[in-house]
Design an enzyme around this catalytic site. Structure first.
Site, PDB file in Angstrom:
ATOM      1  CG  HIS A  25      -5.218  -3.721  -1.405  1.00 44.29           C
ATOM      2  ND1 HIS A  25      -4.083  -2.929  -1.513  1.00 44.29           N
ATOM      3  CD2 HIS A  25      -5.521  -3.750  -0.072  1.00 44.29           C
ATOM      4  CE1 HIS A  25      -3.729  -2.518  -0.307  1.00 44.29           C
ATOM      5  NE2 HIS A  25      -4.577  -2.988   0.581  1.00 44.29           N
ATOM      6  CB  ALA A  26      -0.993  -3.569  -4.327  1.00 45.75           C
TER       7      ALA A  26
ATOM      8  CB  SER B 185       3.641   4.847  -8.901  1.00 43.14           C
ATOM      9  OG  SER B 185       2.822   4.426  -9.986  1.00 43.14           O
TER      10      SER B 185
ATOM     11  CD  GLU C 107      -0.454   9.763  -0.585  1.00 40.96           C
ATOM     12  OE1 GLU C 107       0.627  10.157  -1.078  1.00 40.96           O
ATOM     13  OE2 GLU C 107      -0.554   8.697   0.043  1.00 40.96           O
TER      14      GLU C 107
ATOM     15  CB  CYS D 106       4.245   8.363  -0.403  1.00 34.10           C
ATOM     16  SG  CYS D 106       2.834   8.380   0.723  1.00 34.10           S
TER      17      CYS D 106
END
Length: 467
Positions: free
Chosen positions: A155-156, A207, A228, A262
């Protein structure tokens, strides 16, 4: 060096996590691989029971789970709770429909029997972003789980507590050890994870730059991957649109999740004859948005997730204004603690301005004027992104024709883009490739296997009594 999570509403450090060392990561990969060997032979009914339990847990604990997301990335608490609810819906949906989506498909050939089967691949690496810290993960993991795969989550870093909570949820629901694991590692170690032979495929939501790196590494390792990526979705308003409804939805479509989505509408392409009316209504609704503490249930706009993101958004706005755009609302950071930016609407934007050709990730909308529907479609397609699009008109037949000309993975007519378990989700061009959700998404991470049984034997002629 530790991994810090920071409260974007105050700028204060929430927690510091020790990154996993190589030995611990390798142990987790081994566990996930061994879990796969035991998990994929289980029945759909067994997996569905587990996934329904996860859905129930999410609903029962949504307030606590949502608060963690708010503290780590700043979305309003009402939206965070809705996100957790949506994850539960997704779990229930795939628990109920996966067996149908992955049923063998018989095909008539020269064989005695031939069919197409859908087998799990193995351990899937999920590289996920911070903006929908629960939904992005469950959007992938529910179908992957039901198809018999196991998953590793990277994960981020700024939502590390959420990542650990998701792992804990699976443990709380008595899902076998290793079926879902989280690794806390810096982004620089992602390449090593992708290349590891125990990882069979990769999914990324992130990104454009991250997509290029993941695609290059996965391609070099010859591993399936789904991307995605970003979007700069057009929100097209034609002369016969319901302007009141379009303006109301425009505010939600642009400013939900603090504008950090997004699939948010970002380029508002309006036909000249109704542009002034739409702008007035758009500004009127947006000006009522309440900015403040994201833990307050009355708040509609919280802080951006990081200070650098706020700086980047402000630069896009200011550079566009210098080139001739006009600010109708907001247009600047808000003072005080936290990474807040005022809800912003900018008009007279042209294709050479940053707010048109770059993805704006924050509470800022760009309005572009066009002469007619043909100009609107041409301008909508003048983007390297192709995630989704919104189209507003009362002429539905015309809308169908225009939708066929729009270069995007989705087109939502008289409504805003939203991911839905029942529909495929994904983009084209620089917005990535592959699909998530629905029957299309669940088949991204399976081995589509042909089974042929032969040779075909003709039936012997039936004997008669005289013979």
């Amino acid at each position: 060096m530790g991994i810090n999570t920071i409260n974007p509403a105050s700028g204060e450090i929430l927690e510091t996590f020790e990154p996993y060392n190589q030995e611990k990561v390798s142990s987790i990969l081994d566990q996930s691989r061994q879990a796969f060997l035991k998990w994929h032979p289980t029945t759909f009914a067994e997996r569905a029971k587990h996934l329904h339990n996860v859905a129930s847990y999410l609903r029962d604990h949504k307030a606590d789970l949502a608060k963690i997301a708010v503290l780590e990335m700043g979305k309003p608490i009402t939206e965070a709770e809705a996100e957790v609810e949506k994850c539960a819906w997704n779990c229930d949906y795939f628990a109920e429909h996966a067996e149908h989506f992955l049923a063998d498909e018989k095909v008539a050939t020269n064989a005695t029997e031939s069919y197409v089967a859908f087998r799990p691949l193995g351990v899937i690496l999920a590289i996920m972003p911070w903006n929908f810290p629960y939904w992005q993960v469950f959007r992938f993991v529910a179908p992957a789980f039901m198809s018999g795969n196991t998953a590793i989550l990277k994960h981020a870093s700024n939502v590390s507590r959420v990542a650990l909570e998701i792992e804990r949820i699976f443990q709380e629901c008595d899902i076998p050890q290793g079926v879902f694991r989280t690794v806390l590692v810096p982004g620089s170690e992602t390449k090593q994870l992708i290349e590891d032979p125990r990882i069979t495929a990769v999914t990324l939501t992130g990104s454009e730059m991250a997509g290029v790196e993941v695609a290059a590494t996965s391609g070099h390792a010859l591993k399936k991957h789904v991307l995605e990526l970003g979007g700069s979705d057009a929100f097209i308003v034609l002369e016969d649109a319901n302007l009141d409804q379009a303006a109301e939805i425009a505010v939600t479509a642009r400013f939900q999740n603090n504008g950090q989505s997004c699939i948010s509408a970002k380029r508002f392409i309006i036909v000249d004859t109704v542009a002034e009316q739409f702008e007035r209504k758009f500004v009127e609704v947006a000006s009522k948005l309440r900015v403040g503490n994201p833990l307050d249930y009355k708040t509609q706009i919280g802080p951006l997730a990081r200070n650098d993101l706020r700086d980047a958004l402000d630069k896009q706005v200011q550079d566009s204004v210098k080139m001739g755009a006009r600010v109708l609302l907001g247009g600047k950071p808000l003072g005080g603690r936290g990474y807040f930016y005022s809800p912003t609407i900018v008009t007279d934007v042209t294709p050479d301005m940053p707010m048109f050709y770059e993805e704006t990730f924050g509470p800022a909308a760009a309005i572009i004027h066009v002469h007619d529907a043909d100009d609107a479609i041409e301008l909508a397609n003048t983007s390297k992104y192709g995630l989704s699009c919104n189209l507003w008109t009362r002429d539905i037949e015309k809308a169908r024709e225009l939708a066929a000309r729009i270069e995007a993975g989705g087109c939502f007519i008289n409504g805003m883009t939203s991911s839905d378990p029942r529909l495929p989700f994904g983009g084209i061009k620089y917005s990535g490739f592959g699909r998530e959700l629905s029957s299309f998404g669940i088949r991204e991470f399976v081995n589509i296997q042909t089974v042929w049984i032969g040779p075909k034997v003709d039936k012997a002629p039936t004997q008669t009594a005289s013979e």
